[in-house]
Design an enzyme around this catalytic site. Structure first.
Site, short mmCIF file in Angstrom:
data_model
loop_
_atom_site.label_atom_id
_atom_site.label_comp_id
_atom_site.label_asym_id
_atom_site.label_seq_id
_atom_site.Cartn_x
_atom_site.Cartn_y
_atom_site.Cartn_z
N ASP A 12 -17.19 -96.38 -3.22
CA ASP A 12 -18.27 -95.60 -3.90
C ASP A 12 -19.42 -96.22 -3.63
O ASP A 12 -19.54 -97.53 -2.93
CB ASP A 12 -17.99 -95.75 -5.35
CG ASP A 12 -19.45 -95.26 -6.19
OD1 ASP A 12 -19.65 -94.30 -6.00
OD2 ASP A 12 -19.67 -96.16 -7.12
N ASP A 14 -23.13 -96.02 -5.22
CA ASP A 14 -24.07 -96.90 -6.24
C ASP A 14 -23.34 -97.54 -7.35
O ASP A 14 -22.43 -97.15 -8.08
CB ASP A 14 -24.83 -95.61 -6.88
CG ASP A 14 -25.52 -94.74 -6.11
OD1 ASP A 14 -26.33 -95.33 -5.36
OD2 ASP A 14 -25.05 -93.55 -5.72
N ASP A 171 -17.18 -98.39 -9.59
CA ASP A 171 -17.54 -98.96 -10.58
C ASP A 171 -17.43 -98.31 -11.85
O ASP A 171 -17.79 -98.68 -12.90
CB ASP A 171 -19.02 -99.34 -10.40
CG ASP A 171 -19.97 -98.22 -10.43
OD1 ASP A 171 -20.89 -98.31 -11.19
OD2 ASP A 171 -19.82 -97.38 -9.60
#
Length: 234
Positions: A12, A14, A171
């Protein structure tokens, strides 16, 4: 073949590779202010961490009763975000080390993100990560964003690997859910500390409750080296 065998790694972007959430918050705050909504806080922003920009704006339209068309709001937020991202985006130092470590072993890697393709490519170029991460999938290019598995499955397809051989770094809870739905292992580094107990994180292979403060390239590499692929024992 590397010490990681047939493993491929999908990142991922961001909040995982780069600390872009402050820029997303500021772009969102400015966009909403332009629509007369002036009380958007960081706590409000945290509700939308991990879902695509397009889905975020659809939720904003409902929540704030915005009259502007979704595509107009999307273009506005993306333009503001790109200005901020190009000016300054910080790569987490241990993540950069991890990418370089994997690249040195020839491990196939990709980025799968809810951001626009333009934003992903601008950040990767600006941070120098584009030298290592050439396979990129934006949620704009698939039917559904996270928590649907589409972006991860498309990343595996573009890498030419099977989902069960992929490990996702995420995240946010929607991303962890997407990895699970894709049949992929997951290393979770929660950006929002309060999300660590989200049920979506219960199924991940490695959960670093302390977030980026707890992540090290070497520990993640060692976990990858010993963790068996999906469906081949524990």
């Amino acid at each position: 073949m590397s010490n990681l065998g047939s493993t491929s790694v999908i990142f991922d972007l961001d909040g995982t590779l780069v600390d872009s959430e402050p820029n997303y918050y500021e772009a969102g705050r400015q966009t909403l202010a332009g629509q007369g909504i002036t009380d958007f806080t960081w706590a409000d922003h945290e509700r939308y961490v991990g879902i695509s920009t397009q889905e975020t704006i659809a939720l904003w339209k409902e929540r704030y009763g915005l009259d502007a068309p979704l595509d107009v709001l999307l273009a506005d937020k993306n333009r503001r975000y790109l200005e901020l991202a190009r000016a300054s985006t910080r790569v987490y130092p241990e993540m950069r080390k991890f990418v370089e470590l994997l690249a040195g072993e020839g491990v196939p890697m990709a980025v799968a993100s809810g951001s626009s393709r333009e934003a992903i490519e601008a950040i990767l170029a600006g941070t120098g990560l584009s030298a290592y991460l050439r396979t990129v999938v934006s949620a704009e290019e698939v039917a559904s964003g996270k928590p649907a598995p589409d972006v991860f499955l498309e990343a595996a397809r573009r890498l030419g690997v099977v989902p069960g051989d992929c490990v996702v770094l995420e995240d946010a809870a929607p991303g962890a859910a997407a990895a699970h739905a894709a049949g992929m292992r997951c290393i979770a580094i929660p950006y929002v500390a309060g999300q660590a107990d989200d049920p979506a994180f219960a199924a991940v292979g490695l959960l670093l409750r302390g977030g980026q403060d707890e992540f090290t390239a070497r520990a993640a590499y060692e976990w990858l080296r010993v963790a068996p692929p999906v469906g081949r024992g524990r």
